[in-house]
Motif scaffolding. Structure first.
Motif, PDB file in Angstrom:
ATOM      1  N   CYS A  77      -4.496   3.672   4.583  1.00  0.00           N
ATOM      2  CA  CYS A  77      -5.000   2.691   5.538  1.00  0.00           C
ATOM      3  C   CYS A  77      -3.938   2.546   6.623  1.00  0.00           C
ATOM      4  N   LYS A  79      -3.075   0.040   8.198  1.00  0.00           N
ATOM      5  CA  LYS A  79      -2.333  -1.220   8.057  1.00  0.00           C
ATOM      6  C   LYS A  79      -1.545  -1.288   6.759  1.00  0.00           C
ATOM      7  N   CYS A  80      -2.181  -0.914   5.637  1.00  0.00           N
ATOM      8  CA  CYS A  80      -1.579  -1.155   4.321  1.00  0.00           C
ATOM      9  C   CYS A  80      -0.903   0.062   3.694  1.00  0.00           C
ATOM     10  N   CYS A  98     -11.019  -0.491   3.466  1.00  0.00           N
ATOM     11  CA  CYS A  98      -9.812  -0.643   2.667  1.00  0.00           C
ATOM     12  C   CYS A  98     -10.030  -1.819   1.709  1.00  0.00           C
ATOM     13  N   LYS A 100      -7.748  -3.495   0.293  1.00  0.00           N
ATOM     14  CA  LYS A 100      -6.723  -4.519   0.470  1.00  0.00           C
ATOM     15  C   LYS A 100      -7.020  -5.400   1.660  1.00  0.00           C
ATOM     16  N   CYS A 101      -7.272  -4.784   2.835  1.00  0.00           N
ATOM     17  CA  CYS A 101      -7.420  -5.598   4.050  1.00  0.00           C
ATOM     18  C   CYS A 101      -8.851  -5.639   4.555  1.00  0.00           C
TER      19      CYS A 101
HETATM   20 ZN   LIG Z   1      -5.832  -1.882   4.620  1.00  0.00          ZN
END
Ligand SMILES: [Zn+2]
Length: 105
Positions: A77, A79-80, A98, A100-101
């Motif tokens: 991802c 971002k993560c 994703c 997570k986000c």
């Molecule tokens: Zn993410």
């Protein structure tokens, strides 16, 4: 024989999470859904002896990507970093996100 299910696709950016190339990132070049293996650009390089087939071939040792097991790569991802893929259902459309986000993958 049933195919291995994977949410990964060709061209996905993945990170290797096990083995000698742990931490390396690359794009998926091919997915073998029957064997559950992927070839990731620049990862899990192995040296291979090439035979001279034509006069113009250089032959010798070349480095090529060897297949990795699907469980040894994770999608990245932006971002993560390495993450798992979830799905978001929006009407008729199913998109990958994703876990997570929640961002689109
Ligand atoms: Zn993410």
């Amino acid at each position: 024989m049933s195919d291995v299910t994977t949410k990964l696709r060709k061209e996905d950016l993945v990170q290797v999470v096990a083995g000698k190339d742990r931490g390396k990132k690359g794009k998926i070049i091919t997915i073998d859904r029957v064997k559950g293996r992927v070839i990731v650009g620049g990862c899990n390089m192995v040296k291979k002896a090439m035979k001279k087939r034509k006069q113009t071939d250089r032959g010798g040792i070349v480095e090529i990507e060897a297949a990795l097991h699907l469980s040894n790569v994770m999608i990245v991802c932006s971002k993560c970093g390495p993450t798992r893929i979830g799905y978001k259902i929006d009407g008729e459309k199913k998109s990958r996100v994703c876990r997570k986000c929640g961002g689109a993958l």
